[in-house]
Design a protein around this motif. Structure first.
Motif, PDB file in Angstrom:
ATOM      1  N   MET A   1      -5.374  19.275 -10.842  1.00 37.30           N
ATOM      2  CA  MET A   1      -5.526  17.867 -10.494  1.00 37.30           C
ATOM      3  C   MET A   1      -4.226  17.345  -9.921  1.00 37.30           C
ATOM      4  O   MET A   1      -3.162  17.488 -10.541  1.00 37.30           O
ATOM      5  CB  MET A   1      -5.897  17.093 -11.758  1.00 37.30           C
ATOM      6  N   ALA A   2      -4.246  16.794  -8.756  1.00 36.91           N
ATOM      7  CA  ALA A   2      -3.024  16.288  -8.140  1.00 36.91           C
ATOM      8  C   ALA A   2      -2.558  15.043  -8.868  1.00 36.91           C
ATOM      9  O   ALA A   2      -3.339  14.205  -9.283  1.00 36.91           O
ATOM     10  CB  ALA A   2      -3.242  15.966  -6.671  1.00 36.91           C
ATOM     11  N   ILE A   3      -1.252  14.934  -9.057  1.00 39.55           N
ATOM     12  CA  ILE A   3      -0.662  13.764  -9.691  1.00 39.55           C
ATOM     13  C   ILE A   3      -0.055  12.898  -8.616  1.00 39.55           C
ATOM     14  O   ILE A   3       0.729  13.358  -7.794  1.00 39.55           O
ATOM     15  CB  ILE A   3       0.414  14.177 -10.713  1.00 39.55           C
ATOM     16  N   ASP A   4      -0.375  11.637  -8.632  1.00 40.08           N
ATOM     17  CA  ASP A   4       0.058  10.742  -7.569  1.00 40.08           C
ATOM     18  C   ASP A   4       1.391  10.096  -7.893  1.00 40.08           C
ATOM     19  O   ASP A   4       1.815  10.006  -9.039  1.00 40.08           O
ATOM     20  CB  ASP A   4      -0.999   9.683  -7.322  1.00 40.08           C
ATOM     21  N   ARG A   5       2.056   9.627  -6.834  1.00 42.87           N
ATOM     22  CA  ARG A   5       3.410   9.115  -6.899  1.00 42.87           C
ATOM     23  C   ARG A   5       3.525   7.950  -7.862  1.00 42.87           C
ATOM     24  O   ARG A   5       2.634   7.135  -7.988  1.00 42.87           O
ATOM     25  CB  ARG A   5       3.831   8.676  -5.487  1.00 42.87           C
ATOM     26  N   ARG A   6       4.635   7.864  -8.587  1.00 41.33           N
ATOM     27  CA  ARG A   6       4.903   6.805  -9.545  1.00 41.33           C
ATOM     28  C   ARG A   6       4.795   5.434  -8.914  1.00 41.33           C
ATOM     29  O   ARG A   6       5.338   5.163  -7.890  1.00 41.33           O
ATOM     30  CB  ARG A   6       6.329   6.962 -10.080  1.00 41.33           C
ATOM     31  N   GLY A   7       4.098   4.528  -9.560  1.00 38.26           N
ATOM     32  CA  GLY A   7       4.215   3.132  -9.178  1.00 38.26           C
ATOM     33  C   GLY A   7       3.195   2.626  -8.204  1.00 38.26           C
ATOM     34  O   GLY A   7       3.488   1.734  -7.445  1.00 38.26           O
ATOM     35  N   PHE A   8       1.981   3.172  -8.174  1.00 38.36           N
ATOM     36  CA  PHE A   8       0.968   2.489  -7.393  1.00 38.36           C
ATOM     37  C   PHE A   8       0.643   1.187  -8.092  1.00 38.36           C
ATOM     38  O   PHE A   8       0.614   1.119  -9.312  1.00 38.36           O
ATOM     39  CB  PHE A   8      -0.326   3.313  -7.325  1.00 38.36           C
ATOM     40  N   LEU A   9       0.333   0.147  -7.325  1.00 40.25           N
ATOM     41  CA  LEU A   9      -0.125  -1.079  -7.954  1.00 40.25           C
ATOM     42  C   LEU A   9      -1.527  -0.857  -8.478  1.00 40.25           C
ATOM     43  O   LEU A   9      -2.336  -0.186  -7.887  1.00 40.25           O
ATOM     44  CB  LEU A   9      -0.103  -2.229  -6.946  1.00 40.25           C
ATOM     45  N   PHE A  10      -1.842  -1.518  -9.595  1.00 42.58           N
ATOM     46  CA  PHE A  10      -3.113  -1.270 -10.247  1.00 42.58           C
ATOM     47  C   PHE A  10      -3.884  -2.557 -10.464  1.00 42.58           C
ATOM     48  O   PHE A  10      -4.517  -2.750 -11.473  1.00 42.58           O
ATOM     49  CB  PHE A  10      -2.849  -0.564 -11.576  1.00 42.58           C
TER      50      PHE A  10
ATOM     51  N   ALA B   1      -4.213  -6.914 -10.562  1.00 49.26           N
ATOM     52  CA  ALA B   1      -3.434  -7.989 -11.143  1.00 49.26           C
ATOM     53  C   ALA B   1      -2.889  -7.684 -12.529  1.00 49.26           C
ATOM     54  O   ALA B   1      -1.742  -7.990 -12.826  1.00 49.26           O
ATOM     55  CB  ALA B   1      -4.275  -9.268 -11.162  1.00 49.26           C
ATOM     56  N   PRO B   2      -3.659  -7.058 -13.469  1.00 49.40           N
ATOM     57  CA  PRO B   2      -3.113  -6.833 -14.798  1.00 49.40           C
ATOM     58  C   PRO B   2      -1.943  -5.874 -14.798  1.00 49.40           C
ATOM     59  O   PRO B   2      -1.194  -5.813 -15.757  1.00 49.40           O
ATOM     60  CB  PRO B   2      -4.303  -6.250 -15.582  1.00 49.40           C
ATOM     61  N   PHE B   3      -1.781  -5.077 -13.779  1.00 49.80           N
ATOM     62  CA  PHE B   3      -0.754  -4.058 -13.741  1.00 49.80           C
ATOM     63  C   PHE B   3       0.207  -4.285 -12.590  1.00 49.80           C
ATOM     64  O   PHE B   3       0.855  -3.361 -12.115  1.00 49.80           O
ATOM     65  CB  PHE B   3      -1.392  -2.666 -13.611  1.00 49.80           C
ATOM     66  N   LEU B   4       0.306  -5.514 -12.103  1.00 48.11           N
ATOM     67  CA  LEU B   4       1.069  -5.801 -10.896  1.00 48.11           C
ATOM     68  C   LEU B   4       2.537  -5.488 -11.084  1.00 48.11           C
ATOM     69  O   LEU B   4       3.164  -5.922 -12.038  1.00 48.11           O
ATOM     70  CB  LEU B   4       0.903  -7.277 -10.532  1.00 48.11           C
ATOM     71  N   LEU B   5       3.114  -4.716 -10.179  1.00 49.85           N
ATOM     72  CA  LEU B   5       4.545  -4.477 -10.145  1.00 49.85           C
ATOM     73  C   LEU B   5       5.157  -5.416  -9.134  1.00 49.85           C
ATOM     74  O   LEU B   5       4.594  -5.679  -8.098  1.00 49.85           O
ATOM     75  CB  LEU B   5       4.835  -3.019  -9.738  1.00 49.85           C
ATOM     76  N   ALA B   6       6.347  -5.914  -9.426  1.00 55.38           N
ATOM     77  CA  ALA B   6       6.967  -6.910  -8.552  1.00 55.38           C
ATOM     78  C   ALA B   6       7.283  -6.299  -7.197  1.00 55.38           C
ATOM     79  O   ALA B   6       7.932  -5.285  -7.103  1.00 55.38           O
ATOM     80  CB  ALA B   6       8.239  -7.429  -9.205  1.00 55.38           C
ATOM     81  N   GLY B   7       6.815  -6.955  -6.142  1.00 55.53           N
ATOM     82  CA  GLY B   7       7.135  -6.519  -4.787  1.00 55.53           C
ATOM     83  C   GLY B   7       8.407  -7.187  -4.319  1.00 55.53           C
ATOM     84  O   GLY B   7       8.783  -8.245  -4.818  1.00 55.53           O
ATOM     85  N   CYS B   8       9.098  -6.559  -3.373  1.00 55.30           N
ATOM     86  CA  CYS B   8      10.347  -7.103  -2.869  1.00 55.30           C
ATOM     87  C   CYS B   8      10.115  -7.828  -1.564  1.00 55.30           C
ATOM     88  O   CYS B   8       9.527  -7.273  -0.652  1.00 55.30           O
ATOM     89  CB  CYS B   8      11.359  -5.978  -2.643  1.00 55.30           C
TER      90      CYS B   8
ATOM     91  N   GLU C   1       3.685   1.883 -22.330  1.00 56.63           N
ATOM     92  CA  GLU C   1       2.669   0.911 -22.714  1.00 56.63           C
ATOM     93  C   GLU C   1       1.736   0.582 -21.555  1.00 56.63           C
ATOM     94  O   GLU C   1       0.585   0.199 -21.749  1.00 56.63           O
ATOM     95  CB  GLU C   1       3.331  -0.374 -23.243  1.00 56.63           C
ATOM     96  N   ARG C   2       2.235   0.745 -20.345  1.00 51.54           N
ATOM     97  CA  ARG C   2       1.435   0.430 -19.157  1.00 51.54           C
ATOM     98  C   ARG C   2       0.638   1.621 -18.678  1.00 51.54           C
ATOM     99  O   ARG C   2      -0.532   1.492 -18.305  1.00 51.54           O
ATOM    100  CB  ARG C   2       2.343  -0.093 -18.043  1.00 51.54           C
ATOM    101  N   TYR C   3       1.275   2.790 -18.664  1.00 54.33           N
ATOM    102  CA  TYR C   3       0.653   3.943 -18.020  1.00 54.33           C
ATOM    103  C   TYR C   3       0.183   5.033 -18.967  1.00 54.33           C
ATOM    104  O   TYR C   3      -0.566   5.916 -18.555  1.00 54.33           O
ATOM    105  CB  TYR C   3       1.645   4.554 -17.020  1.00 54.33           C
ATOM    106  N   GLY C   4       0.612   4.994 -20.230  1.00 57.37           N
ATOM    107  CA  GLY C   4       0.286   6.086 -21.144  1.00 57.37           C
ATOM    108  C   GLY C   4      -1.205   6.322 -21.290  1.00 57.37           C
ATOM    109  O   GLY C   4      -1.667   7.469 -21.356  1.00 57.37           O
ATOM    110  N   LYS C   5      -1.986   5.245 -21.309  1.00 51.67           N
ATOM    111  CA  LYS C   5      -3.427   5.400 -21.496  1.00 51.67           C
ATOM    112  C   LYS C   5      -4.121   6.021 -20.299  1.00 51.67           C
ATOM    113  O   LYS C   5      -5.295   6.394 -20.382  1.00 51.67           O
ATOM    114  CB  LYS C   5      -4.058   4.055 -21.824  1.00 51.67           C
ATOM    115  N   TYR C   6      -3.396   6.131 -19.165  1.00 48.83           N
ATOM    116  CA  TYR C   6      -3.980   6.753 -17.979  1.00 48.83           C
ATOM    117  C   TYR C   6      -3.442   8.164 -17.739  1.00 48.83           C
ATOM    118  O   TYR C   6      -3.621   8.716 -16.657  1.00 48.83           O
ATOM    119  CB  TYR C   6      -3.712   5.892 -16.756  1.00 48.83           C
TER     120      TYR C   6
END
Length: 229
Positions: free
Chosen positions: A1-10, A12-19, A146-151
């Motif tokens: 199974m391919a693992i995708d790059r760290r930090g895709f936005l997921f 609104a509940p998982f929104l990472l701050a954009g610059c 806490e954000r990504y462990g369940k995935y």
């Protein structure tokens, strides 16, 4: 199974701050009034309408939230790359599919929110996937358990999956770089620095690009002036 790059936005509940960063002017290009480059809003509404025939919904794009510069069109584009090559200009926020006669199809993209997150150089589209599975990388889980462990076991393709309806996987030297060109659940981020390095397109655009390029396609991600000094 391919693992995708760290930090895709997921979503609104998982929104990472954009610059919000300063952007250089777009390359000097002459827009061509062709069918693939509609000159009026009605044509774009058709191109970015909801799509039928998919296993999951692909909603229409709210064009009022997209800078018109980043809508798909055919342009004049000077490059030494062969027709069929994908060229990503991270700084300008465009991906080009090079065509014959000094032309290219141009798509708006969202890119890495920090310069160091962006892949640079040449790669090969060694794999293509429809409604791809998304799995956070070990680095993502370690940084934010806490954000990504369940995935950790991955998330099947479908509504809410941050890769959207299609993904093109970048390989170099026969190895997965963990970078992709893919769709998005946040179309309003196109034209911004927002991801952790993957190149995101509007869902209708990644579906269009996906059908145009076969596995084995060359892809080149240009270094920005900030990276080159």
């Amino acid at each position: 199974m391919a693992i995708d790059r760290r930090g895709f936005l997921f979503g609104a509940p998982f929104l990472l701050a954009g610059c919000a960063t300063a952007r250089r002017p777009a390359p000097a290009e002459a827009a061509l009034p062709l069918a693939s480059a509609p000159a009026h809003a009605a044509s774009y509404e058709a191109i970015y309408a909801a799509l039928d025939g998919e296993p999951h919904p692909v909603p229409a794009v709210d064009l009022s939230r997209i800078d018109p510069r980043f809508l798909r069109r055919e342009v004049a584009y000077a490059t030494r790359e062969e027709p069929g090559t994908i060229v990503v200009d991270v700084e300008a926020r465009y991906a080009y599919l090079v065509r014959e006669g000094g032309r290219a199809l141009r798509y708006g993209v969202g890119v890495g929110r920090e310069e160091g997150f962006n892949f640079r150089g040449a790669a090969t589209i060694a794999r293509k996937a429809e409604w791809p599975r998304w799995t956070p990388t070990p680095d993502m889980i370690r940084r934010e358990p806490e954000r990504y462990g369940k995935y950790a076991g991955g998330l099947p393709g479908g509504p809410g999956n941050p890769l959207g309806p299609r993904a093109l996987y970048l390989y170099r030297g026969g190895r997965d770089t963990l970078y992709r060109l893919h769709g998005t659940v946040e179309p309003w981020t196109i034209g911004t620095m927002v991801s952790s390095g993957c190149i995101r397109l509007l869902n209708q655009d990644i579906i269009d690009l996906y059908r145009r390029v076969p596995a084995g396609t060359r892809a080149v991600v240009l270094a920005s002036s900030a990276a080159t000094g």
